[in-house]
Design an enzyme around this catalytic site. Structure first.
Site, short mmCIF file in Angstrom:
data_model
loop_
_atom_site.label_atom_id
_atom_site.label_comp_id
_atom_site.label_asym_id
_atom_site.label_seq_id
_atom_site.Cartn_x
_atom_site.Cartn_y
_atom_site.Cartn_z
CE LYS A 57 0.85 1.34 4.54
NZ LYS A 57 1.67 2.43 4.77
CG MET A 87 11.39 -6.09 5.80
SD MET A 87 12.26 -7.14 7.10
CE MET A 87 13.60 -7.55 6.20
N GLY A 88 10.92 -1.60 6.29
CA GLY A 88 10.80 -0.37 6.59
C GLY A 88 10.64 0.66 5.59
N GLY A 132 3.92 -1.18 3.93
CA GLY A 132 2.84 -2.18 4.80
C GLY A 132 3.16 -3.55 4.54
N GLY A 133 4.39 -3.93 4.08
CA GLY A 133 4.86 -5.35 3.79
C GLY A 133 4.54 -6.34 4.88
CG ASP A 168 -0.55 0.41 8.37
OD1 ASP A 168 -1.11 0.99 8.93
OD2 ASP A 168 0.84 0.58 7.98
O1 C5P Z 1 0.96 -0.87 14.92
P1 C5P Z 1 2.12 -1.07 14.52
O2 C5P Z 1 3.10 -1.70 15.19
O3 C5P Z 1 2.33 -1.07 12.98
O4 C5P Z 1 2.82 0.56 14.77
C1 C5P Z 1 4.19 0.58 14.96
C2 C5P Z 1 4.53 1.90 16.03
O5 C5P Z 1 3.91 3.16 15.17
C3 C5P Z 1 3.56 1.82 17.14
O6 C5P Z 1 4.12 1.18 18.11
C4 C5P Z 1 3.42 3.09 17.43
O7 C5P Z 1 4.21 3.46 18.20
C5 C5P Z 1 3.24 3.87 16.35
N1 C5P Z 1 1.83 4.12 15.49
C6 C5P Z 1 1.31 5.13 16.19
N2 C5P Z 1 0.09 5.65 15.73
C7 C5P Z 1 -0.58 4.61 14.97
C8 C5P Z 1 0.15 3.70 14.06
C9 C5P Z 1 1.42 3.37 14.67
O8 C5P Z 1 1.82 5.85 17.09
N3 C5P Z 1 -1.85 5.27 14.23
#
Ligand code: C5P
Length: 281
Positions: A11, A95-96, A100-101, A136
């Site tokens: 995405k 990655m990174g 959204g992989g 995501d």
């Molecule tokens: O949910 P995910 O592990 O992909 O998110 C990685 C980090 O990004 C979370 O630990 C959080 O610190 C931050 N994040 C956030 N608000 C969001 C999505 C992600 O603060 N809506």
């Protein structure tokens, strides 16, 4: 017989606004997810011994930390399944990269195993499980380009036509958590109504912090400006340019490819994963 793999599309975020900080450590967002016609691919071989294992075409993701292994374990436990699975993961999405992989791999694992293990969970139940794995994941479970609010899980499917994009990969893995915890992150964008987005510049509130952390990306942004308005996906590191025609995208990509790692992709309203499953929810 070779069974076709299960797609896990990438995405991009066409815009990303941060409207506040939440008590649960996350941020409230307003974002537009565009699903792409390109991504990773997974194969699933079911077994009766309950074991969950994984092979990946690249090194660097330990099996027990791989989000698709975590997704499989979560579903197995939640649905009380005695069968196991071996997952063969072909990773193409860097990655990174803000594409959204990992989240898409997890969503494909949930949807495919829900089918092959006959778990019988609904799309909403799978999205709820997915949200426990990452913010995501739900959009990939929904499998549609969508406008999102909340952490990214309040989704409204949208139709975005058939745009083309040049993705530019700066060979830089950016930690989402690092960007979101940065003290200078812009967290106070006004919450817009959907009707207001038409007249608003599609900006990404994470961009300034990413450029501060990785100033070398300024050159990339300047170079891309020659071909359109570069935007960044998620918390980076991928930048992209949007085009109405595939030819225009290919032309820009061929000019950029001597300096950058680029790929031309199409935007889709419906994920190739939903097509593979022949479901609609
Ligand atoms: O949910 P995910 O592990 O992909 O998110 C990685 C980090 O990004 C979370 O630990 C959080 O610190 C931050 N994040 C956030 N608000 C969001 C999505 C992600 O603060 N809506």
């Amino acid at each position: 017989m070779t069974v076709p793999g299960w797609p896990a599309p990438a995405k991009i975020n066409l815009f990303l606004r941060i409207t506040g900080r939440r008590d649960d450590g996350y941020h409230d967002l307003q974002t537009l997810f565009q699903i792409l016609d390109w991504g990773d691919e997974l194969q699933f071989s079911v077994n009766d011994n309950g074991r969950i294992s994984r092979h990946c075409n690249i090194s660097g993701i330990p099996e027990h930390e791989d989000i698709c292994v975590l997704a499989a374990k979560k579903l197995q436990c939640h649905a009380g399944i005695s069968q196991g699975v071996h997952i063969d993961l072909v990773k193409r999405i860097p990655m990174g990269s803000g594409l959204g992989g990992g989240s898409s791999d997890a969503a494909t694992t949930l949807l495919a195993l829900n089918r092959v293990w006959s778990c019988g969970l609904s799309g909403q139940q799978l999205a709820d499980l997915g949200l426990e794995l990452g913010a995501d994941v739900p959009v990939f479970v929904l499998g549609r380009s969508a406008y999102a609010e909340g952490r990214g899980e309040q989704l409204h499917a949208v139709s975005l036509g058939q745009p083309f994009y040049v993705l530019v990969f700066p060979r830089l893995a950016i930690s989402t958590a690092e960007v979101f915890r940065h003290p200078e992150l812009k967290r106070n964008s006004r919450r817009l109504d959907w009707s207001e987005f038409k007249n608003t510049r599609m900006r990404n509130d994470c961009l300034d912090v990413v450029l501060r952390l990785y100033p070398e990306l300024e050159n990339l942004v300047n170079d891309l400006q020659e071909y359109g308005e570069p935007r960044m996906s998620g918390t980076g590191s991928t930048f992209f340019l949007q085009f109405d025609s595939k030819n225009a995208a290919i032309k820009a990509a061929s000019n950029l490819k001597c300096r950058y790692n680029v790929r031309v992709v199409g935007g889709v309203d419906v994920s190739p994963l939903l097509d593979r499953l022949s479901v609609s929810w």
